[in-house]
Design an enzyme around this catalytic site. Structure first.
Site, short mmCIF file in Angstrom:
data_model
loop_
_atom_site.label_atom_id
_atom_site.label_comp_id
_atom_site.label_asym_id
_atom_site.label_seq_id
_atom_site.Cartn_x
_atom_site.Cartn_y
_atom_site.Cartn_z
N ILE A 74 -19.22 19.90 6.24
CA ILE A 74 -19.87 18.97 5.33
C ILE A 74 -20.40 17.81 6.17
CG2 ILE A 74 -18.59 19.56 3.24
CD1 ILE A 74 -16.71 17.31 3.70
N ASP A 75 -21.42 17.14 5.67
CA ASP A 75 -22.09 16.10 6.44
C ASP A 75 -21.15 14.95 6.79
OD1 ASP A 75 -24.40 17.58 6.09
OD2 ASP A 75 -25.03 16.43 4.32
N LYS A 76 -21.51 14.21 7.81
CA LYS A 76 -20.71 13.07 8.27
C LYS A 76 -20.40 12.12 7.13
CE LYS A 76 -20.97 8.99 11.28
NZ LYS A 76 -21.80 8.22 12.23
N ARG A 175 -28.44 17.47 -1.13
CA ARG A 175 -29.29 16.30 -0.90
C ARG A 175 -30.77 16.68 -0.97
NH1 ARG A 175 -26.89 14.28 4.66
NH2 ARG A 175 -28.27 12.48 4.33
#
Length: 236
Positions: A74-76, A175
């Site tokens: 998962i993204d930062k 997103r």
């Protein structure tokens, strides 16, 4: 001119982890906002992998020395649940489940605008943005199929809280898809607008998968971070 060789050794670091579940095959971690999942070029410390190596000396080696145990990411700036493989057999099992779409991942996101319909399904291929290689976009060129299902949890004056269920796992999928339909995720610095340094209001809230050895169905949930909840309280 070739640069001097750089070490690829990833060192264990005593970084606190919020471990939701652990057995001999799998660790489920609630990743905080701002933590990178694994090392990459120029980033060799402070990641989830560094913390995992300190906590657990045995992680699957299928993805190499910089991504031990990492089955998915998962993204930062995205918080929430992530499953990690502790051995190669577990890694193969979890990867197969992801490929077969039997892993159920649900996210909570706060998006701009009021979504009038209660449920939706976005089927739009995602690939590299031709104008910015650091971004992804809905495109027909060099793209992969991407499917996001969502339902409305709560509506506010000019925002909507939604739950998203992924059928595919493309980079930045939620997103990109939410921006594509005109409802970008709140505080997203890449696909929307940043209002503070907390990062996008996107949280991996639950995950379901099959335990690799016992084949037991496992389900885990975790609440959104305090900053996320505090902002929702102000909207209420």
């Amino acid at each position: 001119t070739l640069p001097d060789p750089q070490s690829t050794e990833i060192n264990p670091e005593n970084i606190p982890l919020d471990i939701v579940y652990e057995d001999e095959d799998v660790i489920v971690v609630n990743k905080p906002t701002g933590m990178i999942v694994h090392p990459s070029a120029g980033i060799y410390s402070g990641t989830l992998v560094n913390a995992l190596l300190y906590h657990c000396h045995d992680l699957s080696a299928i993805n190499g020395i910089t991504r031990p145990g990492i089955v998915h990411r998962i993204d930062k700036e995205t918080s929430g649940l992530l499953m990690v493989a502790k051995n190669d057999n577990a890694h193969r099992s979890l990867s197969k489940q992801l490929e077969e779409h039997s892993v159920v991942r649900r996210y909570v996101a706060l998006v701009h605008g009021v979504i009038n319909h209660n449920v939706g399904r976005i089927e739009a291929p995602i690939g590299r943005d031709s104008k910015d290689r650091k971004k992804m976009a809905v495109t027909s060129k060099n793209a992969k199929d991407a499917i996001t299902n969502f339902k409305v949890l709560e509506r506010y004056d000019d925002m909507t809280l939604i739950e998203c269920r992924l059928e595919t796992g493309r980079t930045h999928q939620i997103r990109v898809h939410m921006k594509y339909i005109g409802h970008p995720v709140y505080n997203d610095p890449v696909y929307g607008k940043a209002y503070n340094d907390f990062g996008q209001f996107l949280h991996s809230a639950s995950i379901d998968f099959e335990q690799p050895t016992t084949h037991e169905h496992l389900h885990f949930e975790c609440d959104v971070p305090k900053e996320f909840q505090d902002f929702l309280d102000t909207l209420n």
